[in-house]
Scaffold this motif. Structure first.
Motif, mmCIF file in Angstrom:
data_model
loop_
_atom_site.group_PDB
_atom_site.id
_atom_site.type_symbol
_atom_site.label_atom_id
_atom_site.label_comp_id
_atom_site.label_asym_id
_atom_site.label_seq_id
_atom_site.Cartn_x
_atom_site.Cartn_y
_atom_site.Cartn_z
ATOM 1 N N ALA A 1 -8.023 2.887 3.882
ATOM 2 C CA ALA A 1 -9.479 2.743 3.752
ATOM 3 C C ALA A 1 -9.846 2.538 2.284
ATOM 4 O O ALA A 1 -10.661 1.667 1.946
ATOM 5 C CB ALA A 1 -10.189 3.971 4.324
ATOM 6 N N ALA A 2 -9.228 3.304 1.383
ATOM 7 C CA ALA A 2 -9.533 3.178 -0.051
ATOM 8 C C ALA A 2 -9.179 1.774 -0.542
ATOM 9 O O ALA A 2 -9.962 1.121 -1.226
ATOM 10 C CB ALA A 2 -8.765 4.228 -0.847
ATOM 11 N N PHE A 3 -7.992 1.292 -0.153
ATOM 12 C CA PHE A 3 -7.535 -0.003 -0.657
ATOM 13 C C PHE A 3 -8.219 -1.178 0.034
ATOM 14 O O PHE A 3 -7.918 -2.330 -0.247
ATOM 15 C CB PHE A 3 -6.012 -0.113 -0.568
ATOM 16 C CG PHE A 3 -5.295 0.840 -1.504
ATOM 17 C CD1 PHE A 3 -5.749 1.016 -2.805
ATOM 18 C CD2 PHE A 3 -4.178 1.553 -1.085
ATOM 19 C CE1 PHE A 3 -5.107 1.893 -3.679
ATOM 20 C CE2 PHE A 3 -3.529 2.422 -1.948
ATOM 21 C CZ PHE A 3 -3.993 2.592 -3.249
ATOM 22 N N SER A 4 -9.118 -0.905 0.959
ATOM 23 C CA SER A 4 -9.895 -2.020 1.505
ATOM 24 C C SER A 4 -11.101 -2.323 0.612
ATOM 25 O O SER A 4 -11.774 -3.335 0.788
ATOM 26 C CB SER A 4 -10.342 -1.732 2.945
ATOM 27 O OG SER A 4 -11.313 -0.717 2.952
ATOM 28 N N GLU A 5 -11.388 -1.449 -0.380
ATOM 29 C CA GLU A 5 -12.513 -1.694 -1.298
ATOM 30 C C GLU A 5 -12.044 -2.142 -2.680
ATOM 31 O O GLU A 5 -12.833 -2.680 -3.452
ATOM 32 C CB GLU A 5 -13.349 -0.415 -1.474
ATOM 33 C CG GLU A 5 -13.919 0.154 -0.187
ATOM 34 C CD GLU A 5 -15.005 -0.719 0.425
ATOM 35 O OE1 GLU A 5 -15.613 -1.550 -0.294
ATOM 36 O OE2 GLU A 5 -15.240 -0.571 1.643
ATOM 37 N N VAL A 6 -10.786 -1.845 -3.020
ATOM 38 C CA VAL A 6 -10.260 -2.174 -4.360
ATOM 39 C C VAL A 6 -8.927 -2.911 -4.218
ATOM 40 O O VAL A 6 -8.269 -2.827 -3.176
ATOM 41 C CB VAL A 6 -10.030 -0.903 -5.204
ATOM 42 C CG1 VAL A 6 -11.351 -0.272 -5.602
ATOM 43 C CG2 VAL A 6 -9.153 0.106 -4.459
ATOM 44 N N ARG A 7 -8.546 -3.627 -5.290
ATOM 45 C CA ARG A 7 -7.253 -4.322 -5.271
ATOM 46 C C ARG A 7 -6.171 -3.388 -5.794
ATOM 47 O O ARG A 7 -6.246 -2.912 -6.920
ATOM 48 C CB ARG A 7 -7.333 -5.581 -6.141
ATOM 49 C CG ARG A 7 -8.210 -6.661 -5.540
ATOM 50 C CD ARG A 7 -7.768 -8.050 -6.009
ATOM 51 N NE ARG A 7 -7.585 -8.111 -7.451
ATOM 52 C CZ ARG A 7 -8.558 -8.362 -8.312
ATOM 53 N NH1 ARG A 7 -9.782 -8.583 -7.879
ATOM 54 N NH2 ARG A 7 -8.311 -8.402 -9.601
ATOM 55 N N ARG A 8 -5.192 -3.117 -4.955
ATOM 56 C CA ARG A 8 -4.129 -2.222 -5.400
ATOM 57 C C ARG A 8 -2.966 -3.051 -5.922
ATOM 58 O O ARG A 8 -2.787 -4.203 -5.552
ATOM 59 C CB ARG A 8 -3.672 -1.339 -4.252
ATOM 60 C CG ARG A 8 -2.927 -2.093 -3.214
ATOM 61 C CD ARG A 8 -2.189 -1.200 -2.269
ATOM 62 N NE ARG A 8 -1.392 -2.076 -1.424
ATOM 63 C CZ ARG A 8 -0.720 -1.671 -0.380
ATOM 64 N NH1 ARG A 8 -0.765 -0.414 -0.019
ATOM 65 N NH2 ARG A 8 -0.010 -2.517 0.318
ATOM 66 N N ASP A 9 -2.194 -2.427 -6.798
ATOM 67 C CA ASP A 9 -0.948 -3.044 -7.218
ATOM 68 C C ASP A 9 0.174 -2.075 -6.862
ATOM 69 O O ASP A 9 -0.062 -1.062 -6.197
ATOM 70 C CB ASP A 9 -0.979 -3.390 -8.715
ATOM 71 C CG ASP A 9 -1.257 -2.162 -9.574
ATOM 72 O OD1 ASP A 9 -1.159 -1.029 -9.056
ATOM 73 O OD2 ASP A 9 -1.573 -2.333 -10.766
ATOM 74 N N GLU A 10 1.387 -2.387 -7.321
ATOM 75 C CA GLU A 10 2.543 -1.555 -6.961
ATOM 76 C C GLU A 10 2.393 -0.122 -7.488
ATOM 77 O O GLU A 10 2.727 0.844 -6.809
ATOM 78 C CB GLU A 10 3.810 -2.229 -7.500
ATOM 79 C CG GLU A 10 5.104 -1.634 -7.015
ATOM 80 C CD GLU A 10 5.096 -1.321 -5.507
ATOM 81 O OE1 GLU A 10 5.573 -0.222 -5.156
ATOM 82 O OE2 GLU A 10 4.605 -2.148 -4.706
ATOM 83 N N ARG A 11 1.830 0.022 -8.706
ATOM 84 C CA ARG A 11 1.654 1.370 -9.280
ATOM 85 C C ARG A 11 0.674 2.176 -8.433
ATOM 86 O O ARG A 11 0.896 3.352 -8.147
ATOM 87 C CB ARG A 11 1.105 1.274 -10.713
ATOM 88 C CG ARG A 11 1.992 0.531 -11.683
ATOM 89 C CD ARG A 11 1.240 0.223 -12.970
ATOM 90 N NE ARG A 11 -0.002 -0.533 -12.703
ATOM 91 C CZ ARG A 11 -0.943 -0.760 -13.581
ATOM 92 N NH1 ARG A 11 -0.841 -0.278 -14.807
ATOM 93 N NH2 ARG A 11 -2.008 -1.454 -13.273
ATOM 94 N N ALA A 12 -0.412 1.553 -8.028
ATOM 95 C CA ALA A 12 -1.423 2.267 -7.228
ATOM 96 C C ALA A 12 -0.816 2.702 -5.891
ATOM 97 O O ALA A 12 -1.059 3.816 -5.413
ATOM 98 C CB ALA A 12 -2.639 1.368 -7.004
ATOM 99 N N ARG A 13 -0.019 1.805 -5.317
ATOM 100 C CA ARG A 13 0.615 2.132 -4.043
ATOM 101 C C ARG A 13 1.528 3.343 -4.195
ATOM 102 O O ARG A 13 1.497 4.286 -3.407
ATOM 103 C CB ARG A 13 1.405 0.923 -3.534
ATOM 104 C CG ARG A 13 1.726 0.949 -2.057
ATOM 105 C CD ARG A 13 2.911 0.053 -1.719
ATOM 106 N NE ARG A 13 4.090 0.340 -2.530
ATOM 107 C CZ ARG A 13 4.872 1.405 -2.401
ATOM 108 N NH1 ARG A 13 4.622 2.288 -1.457
ATOM 109 N NH2 ARG A 13 5.894 1.593 -3.215
#
Ligand code: AMP
Ligand code: MG
Length: 320
Positions: free
Chosen positions: A65-77
């Motif tokens: 749900a969080a990553f549907s509002e922001v662009r994640r990268d490998e670090r965020a994942r």
């Protein structure tokens, strides 16, 4: 009257109706509002009596749900995997299709997102089904609340309800980490130690001392005099707009203005706060397209939200 609730579904119904509900997380009690409802977000600043619009953290029931509002990268994942649910907030580029109110992100192109580790909070967030913006549930400048009784002391009579969630386990705010640029920058130390973050993604930049003034590495917006100012210069306290100016109006506007945007015809501060960033963006884009020289801004008198609006306008007008 502020109600004390015990059922997350009842709290969710109020939030979906645009009301404000405080709820417990593992860090502190948050003052929640529907992040997609700009009136509700304006009401959060009003209830807290915040003199300026800090960007708010958006809360989600899970990482997807969080990553549907922001662009994640490998670090965020990797960090989400390691620390969510938990007291880590990630600042990431906002998705272009995000419906989170501009005011919730203080007009920035980034959003702060988090999944709290508190079962009642997660039940609430699941039931609401939209991102919930929530700063700490205290009046501005006061200590963060860690019990429902604290919240009632702070905000009783100013918000619809408090969802009982017991005493907060961590009692300290979340760690805020900015991943929106190339590096990783610690914006606020908190519940997850920086060393634990570094064990997952490698070195994290610590900004200069918080009181050292603006610095290129320090991206926490409240601390910068001029942040994300519009491209066009801004002239404050205008009673009318010249032929080469776009007008940001508040209350009855002078006739004959060419390009203009009305914050609130009736002088309603909550409506004005909710429309402020959209108005600045619109006048900037359209004014530039028409070759205008600047944005003239009518005065926004009064206290409470008016102060926060003036603070933001002063930043927009600050010399760059
Ligand atoms: P609070 O509202 O008290 O929980 O504090 C939220 C913290 O997160 C503040 O220090 C904000 O400046 C920071 N924050 C929230 N959103 C952003 C963002 N988009 N960029 C940078 N910092 C943010
Ligand atoms: Mg706070």
């Amino acid at each position: 009257m502020t109600r004390l609730l015990h059922d997350p579904r009842e709290a969710a119904t109020l939030l979906r109706a645009g009301e404000l509900v405080a709820f417990a997380t593992e860090t502190v009690y948050g003052l929640g509002g529907d992040a997609r409802n700009d009136r509700a977000v304006a009401a959060i600043f009003e209830a807290k009596g915040r003199p300026h619009f800090n960007p708010l953290i958006c809360h989600f029931p899970d990482a997807d749900a969080a990553f549907s509002e922001v662009r994640r990268d490998e670090r965020a994942r990797a960090l989400a995997e390691a620390f969510w649910p938990g007291p880590l907030t990630l600042v990431l580029p906002r998705r272009t299709d995000s419906r989170v109110a501009l005011l919730a992100g203080a007009g920035l192109d980034t959003l702060a997102v988090r999944v709290p580790a508190h079962s009642i909070a997660l039940d609430l967030l699941k039931a609401v089904g939209t991102p919930v913006a929530a700063p700490s549930a205290n009046r501005s400048g006061r200590v963060s609340p860690t019990t429902s009784a604290h919240v009632l002391e702070e905000l009783g009579g100013r918000i619809a309800a408090v969802l009982e969630g017991g005493k907060c386990a961590v009692g300290l705010e979340s760690t805020v980490l900015d991943l929106s640029g190339g590096g990783a920058v610690l914006l606020r130390p908190g519940g997850v130690p920086t060393e634990a973050i570094e064990a997952v993604i490698g070195p994290v930049g610590r900004p200069l001392k918080l009181d050292a003034g603006p610095s290129p590495t320090l991206r926490s917006p409240g601390l910068l005099l001029s942040h994300y100012a519009p491209g066009l210069p801004v002239r404050l306290d205008a009673s009318e707009a010249g032929p080469d100016e776009a007008l940001l109006a508040f209350g009855p506007a002078p006739s004959g203005a060419g390009l203009s945007f009305q914050l609130s015809e009736a002088g309603d501060l909550r409506e004005a706060a909710a429309r402020l960033f959209a108005g600045l963006r619109f006048l900037d884009a359209e004014g530039s397209r028409r070759g205008l020289a600047r944005i003239a801004v009518m005065p926004v008198p009064g206290e409470g939200l008016a102060e926060a609006i003036r603070d933001r306008l002063a930043r927009a007008a600050a010399p760059r």
